[in-house]
Design a protein around this motif. Sequence first.
Motif, mmCIF file in Angstrom:
data_model
loop_
_atom_site.group_PDB
_atom_site.id
_atom_site.type_symbol
_atom_site.label_atom_id
_atom_site.label_comp_id
_atom_site.label_asym_id
_atom_site.label_seq_id
_atom_site.Cartn_x
_atom_site.Cartn_y
_atom_site.Cartn_z
ATOM 1 N N GLY A 169 0.782 -1.223 0.000
ATOM 2 C CA GLY A 169 0.000 0.000 0.000
ATOM 3 C C GLY A 169 0.817 1.277 0.000
ATOM 4 O O GLY A 169 0.271 2.359 -0.160
ATOM 5 N N CYS A 170 2.116 1.176 0.200
ATOM 6 C CA CYS A 170 2.927 2.399 0.171
ATOM 7 C C CYS A 170 3.933 2.373 -0.977
ATOM 8 O O CYS A 170 4.066 3.324 -1.700
ATOM 9 C CB CYS A 170 3.618 2.658 1.502
ATOM 10 N N LYS A 171 4.640 1.267 -1.120
ATOM 11 C CA LYS A 171 5.556 1.050 -2.241
ATOM 12 C C LYS A 171 6.613 2.139 -2.400
ATOM 13 O O LYS A 171 6.878 2.616 -3.492
ATOM 14 C CB LYS A 171 4.770 0.841 -3.529
ATOM 15 N N GLU A 228 8.572 -4.964 -9.060
ATOM 16 C CA GLU A 228 7.445 -4.102 -8.730
ATOM 17 C C GLU A 228 6.108 -4.769 -8.985
ATOM 18 O O GLU A 228 5.787 -5.160 -10.105
ATOM 19 C CB GLU A 228 7.531 -2.816 -9.548
ATOM 20 N N GLU A 287 1.733 -4.396 -8.033
ATOM 21 C CA GLU A 287 0.747 -3.322 -8.082
ATOM 22 C C GLU A 287 0.756 -2.467 -6.814
ATOM 23 O O GLU A 287 0.653 -1.245 -6.878
ATOM 24 C CB GLU A 287 -0.651 -3.905 -8.296
ATOM 25 N N THR A 288 0.913 -3.114 -5.651
ATOM 26 C CA THR A 288 0.831 -2.372 -4.393
ATOM 27 C C THR A 288 2.075 -2.468 -3.519
ATOM 28 O O THR A 288 2.126 -1.853 -2.450
ATOM 29 C CB THR A 288 -0.371 -2.836 -3.548
ATOM 30 N N LEU A 292 3.027 5.040 -3.324
ATOM 31 C CA LEU A 292 1.569 5.099 -3.316
ATOM 32 C C LEU A 292 1.081 5.962 -2.166
ATOM 33 O O LEU A 292 0.138 6.715 -2.304
ATOM 34 C CB LEU A 292 0.988 3.680 -3.183
ATOM 35 N N GLN A 315 1.414 8.974 0.307
ATOM 36 C CA GLN A 315 2.096 10.277 0.390
ATOM 37 C C GLN A 315 1.559 11.073 1.530
ATOM 38 O O GLN A 315 0.510 11.004 1.946
ATOM 39 C CB GLN A 315 1.935 11.032 -0.923
#
Length: 91
Positions: free
Chosen positions: A11-13, A28, A30-31, A89, A91
Amino acid sequence: MAFVVTSLCDGCKYADCVTVCPADCFHEGETMLYINPETCTECGACEPECPVAAIFHEDSVPDECQEFIQINEEMAAKLPSIVTKKPPLAQ
């Protein structure tokens, strides 16, 4: 043995770890990101660069994240490499 990206990355990546990896072993999804255990040189450069502390040496992966050892191996084999930092992802 290799380093492992755990669920804390999901969720942050953040990709700060990618830029310091001399082996280009990050992939990499998606999440989140994954480390290819076949190419990881165990240098440890990535671990302190992760702003959410999601990276552990395989011997130190917390009990609740043990499944990520296998998940990293499986997902890294399927996903493209990432060698440059991209916006996270979260911020």
